[in-house]
Scaffold this active site. Structure first.
Site, PDB file in Angstrom:
ATOM      1  N   ALA A  44      -6.893  37.170  -6.163  1.00 57.53           N
ATOM      2  CA  ALA A  44      -6.239  35.862  -6.058  1.00 57.53           C
ATOM      3  C   ALA A  44      -4.775  35.936  -6.470  1.00 57.53           C
ATOM      4  O   ALA A  44      -3.915  35.284  -5.861  1.00 57.53           O
ATOM      5  CB  ALA A  44      -6.986  34.840  -6.908  1.00 57.53           C
ATOM      6  N   GLY A 221       5.787  51.452 -14.983  1.00 58.27           N
ATOM      7  CA  GLY A 221       6.202  50.544 -16.056  1.00 58.27           C
ATOM      8  C   GLY A 221       7.708  50.387 -16.084  1.00 58.27           C
ATOM      9  O   GLY A 221       8.364  50.169 -15.051  1.00 58.27           O
ATOM     10  N   GLY A 224      10.103  52.161 -13.603  1.00 60.54           N
ATOM     11  CA  GLY A 224      10.197  51.786 -12.202  1.00 60.54           C
ATOM     12  C   GLY A 224       8.986  52.240 -11.421  1.00 60.54           C
ATOM     13  O   GLY A 224       7.853  51.979 -11.808  1.00 60.54           O
ATOM     14  N   ASP A 246       5.502  38.076 -19.935  1.00 63.41           N
ATOM     15  CA  ASP A 246       4.072  38.300 -19.713  1.00 63.41           C
ATOM     16  C   ASP A 246       3.916  39.325 -18.593  1.00 63.41           C
ATOM     17  O   ASP A 246       4.355  39.092 -17.470  1.00 63.41           O
ATOM     18  CB  ASP A 246       3.396  36.973 -19.333  1.00 63.41           C
ATOM     19  N   THR A 248       1.031  40.355 -17.319  1.00 65.78           N
ATOM     20  CA  THR A 248      -0.311  40.264 -16.727  1.00 65.78           C
ATOM     21  C   THR A 248      -0.307  40.466 -15.218  1.00 65.78           C
ATOM     22  O   THR A 248      -1.132  41.184 -14.667  1.00 65.78           O
ATOM     23  CB  THR A 248      -0.957  38.911 -17.054  1.00 65.78           C
ATOM     24  N   GLY A 251       1.535  44.232 -11.776  1.00 68.93           N
ATOM     25  CA  GLY A 251       1.020  45.079 -10.705  1.00 68.93           C
ATOM     26  C   GLY A 251       0.631  44.288  -9.469  1.00 68.93           C
ATOM     27  O   GLY A 251       0.838  44.733  -8.331  1.00 68.93           O
ATOM     28  N   ASP A 252       0.071  43.110  -9.677  1.00 68.33           N
ATOM     29  CA  ASP A 252      -0.345  42.280  -8.546  1.00 68.33           C
ATOM     30  C   ASP A 252       0.855  41.806  -7.737  1.00 68.33           C
ATOM     31  O   ASP A 252       0.825  41.796  -6.498  1.00 68.33           O
ATOM     32  CB  ASP A 252      -1.157  41.083  -9.034  1.00 68.33           C
ATOM     33  N   ARG A 285       8.032  35.384 -16.632  1.00 66.44           N
ATOM     34  CA  ARG A 285       7.402  34.071 -16.777  1.00 66.44           C
ATOM     35  C   ARG A 285       5.979  34.241 -17.280  1.00 66.44           C
ATOM     36  O   ARG A 285       5.359  35.284 -17.083  1.00 66.44           O
ATOM     37  CB  ARG A 285       7.359  33.341 -15.431  1.00 66.44           C
ATOM     38  N   GLY A 287       1.992  33.695 -17.297  1.00 66.04           N
ATOM     39  CA  GLY A 287       0.898  33.451 -16.364  1.00 66.04           C
ATOM     40  C   GLY A 287       1.031  34.295 -15.119  1.00 66.04           C
ATOM     41  O   GLY A 287       2.103  34.375 -14.521  1.00 66.04           O
TER      42      GLY A 287
END
Length: 311
Positions: A44, A221, A224, A246, A248, A251-252, A285, A287
């Protein structure tokens, strides 16, 4: 210019995000600063990132028949993601990820729930969707047999396939041979190849995967990223220095940026550079989904320079 169609086959989770000064030790209880419930899941997240960049995006996945599932479907609606192909599983809970954020970094525990109810026969229902895709993007938070089946089907249709091999696990050669682009981070690359990935050993490990037919893009990371085709030399793309809030969805967002740029017909070098900009903006940002930037933001960020070098 044709709007690219990206089909994401993967997970949907509700992220339960806990912020604290540090991670607790085994058996220890500490006080945190904040707790939030945020739509997530690698599939998602990548779908939202692709949609924000302007792609026509379709999500194939599964959620439980519970309140978290409804919240996740609403989040897809908010970004105009086609989600009729998201299965609602009666008697199963929606996937959950417990994310602990400390000093800008994170650790994550995922409970798959309904994600593991996405079966090969479910993929067979959406041949028309896969046939219409410019890029098929997958991860490993759904059953491996489903990933293999989807990749085999998409390959038979002549589709371009990107596999983000996370969470890390050993993968069969037949799957790797059918993937056009594989995007491990350094630790995932080490697990896939059984090789050292530090320093000059990175290229040998990446080339090990290219011998199976895939183009390899490794995220590094703060350093680069690096990319390598079967007959090319290793090239590195330097990272951006940005204030990290953040990580989280880093990678997505990278994978979505790569998919979007490749779908437009750009070269691998151009697409990795574009993906790096998307990822750099995302970590500024809070989230995973909330942090995904728009194409306009990435374009404005493009005024920054980035070095691409041959290793």
């Amino acid at each position: 210019m044709k709007t690219p169609h990206i089909v994401v086959i993967g997970s949907l989770n509700m992220d339960i995000v806990i912020e604290a000064d540090r991670s607790p030790q085994l058996g220890e209880t500490i006080l945190g600063q904040n707790a939030r419930f945020i739509p997530g899941g690698k599939g998602a997240n990548q779908a939202v990132a692709a949609a924000r960049l302007g792609a026509r995006t379709t999500m194939i996945g599964a959620v439980g028949a519970d309140s978290f599932g409804q919240d996740l479907l609403l989040a897809l609606d908010n970004d105009k993601i086609h989600r009729d192909s998201v299965k609602i599983v009666e008697g199963s809970s929606t996937g959950v990820a417990s994310i602990y954020i400390t000093s800008g970094d994170n650790s994550i525990v995922v409970v798959p729930g309904a994600n593991y109810k996405l079966l090969p026969e479910d993929i067979d229902k959406y041949d028309d969707i896969i046939q219409d895709a410019d890029i098929v993007l997958l991860q490993l938070e759904i059953p491996l047999e489903t990933v293999r089946h989807a990749v085999t089907k998409a390959k038979a249709m002549g589709k371009t396939i990107i596999l983000n091999p996370a969470p890390a696990q050993a993968l069969p050669e037949d799957l790797l041979r059918n993937v056009d682009y594989i995007t491990p981070n350094r630790s995932e690359l080490s697990l896939l190849t059984g090789m050292n990935t530090e320093g000059e050993a990175l290229e040998a490990a990446m080339r090990n995967l290219t011998q199976l037919g895939s183009n390899v893009v490794t995220t590094l990371g703060e350093e680069g990223s690096a990319f390598l085709g079967e007959k090319s030399t290793l090239q590195k793309v330097s990272g951006y220095k940005v204030p990290v809030i953040d990580t989280t969805g880093a990678g997505d967002s990278f994978n979505a940026g790569l998919a979007y740029s490749l779908a437009l017909g750009n070269s691998l070098e151009e697409s990795v550079a574009f993906a790096a900009k998307v990822s750099a903006l995302a970590v500024t940002r809070f989230g995973a989904q909330a942090g995904m930037p728009s194409l306009e933001e990435v374009t404005m960020f493009g005024n920054h320079t980035m070095g691409v070098e041959r290793a």
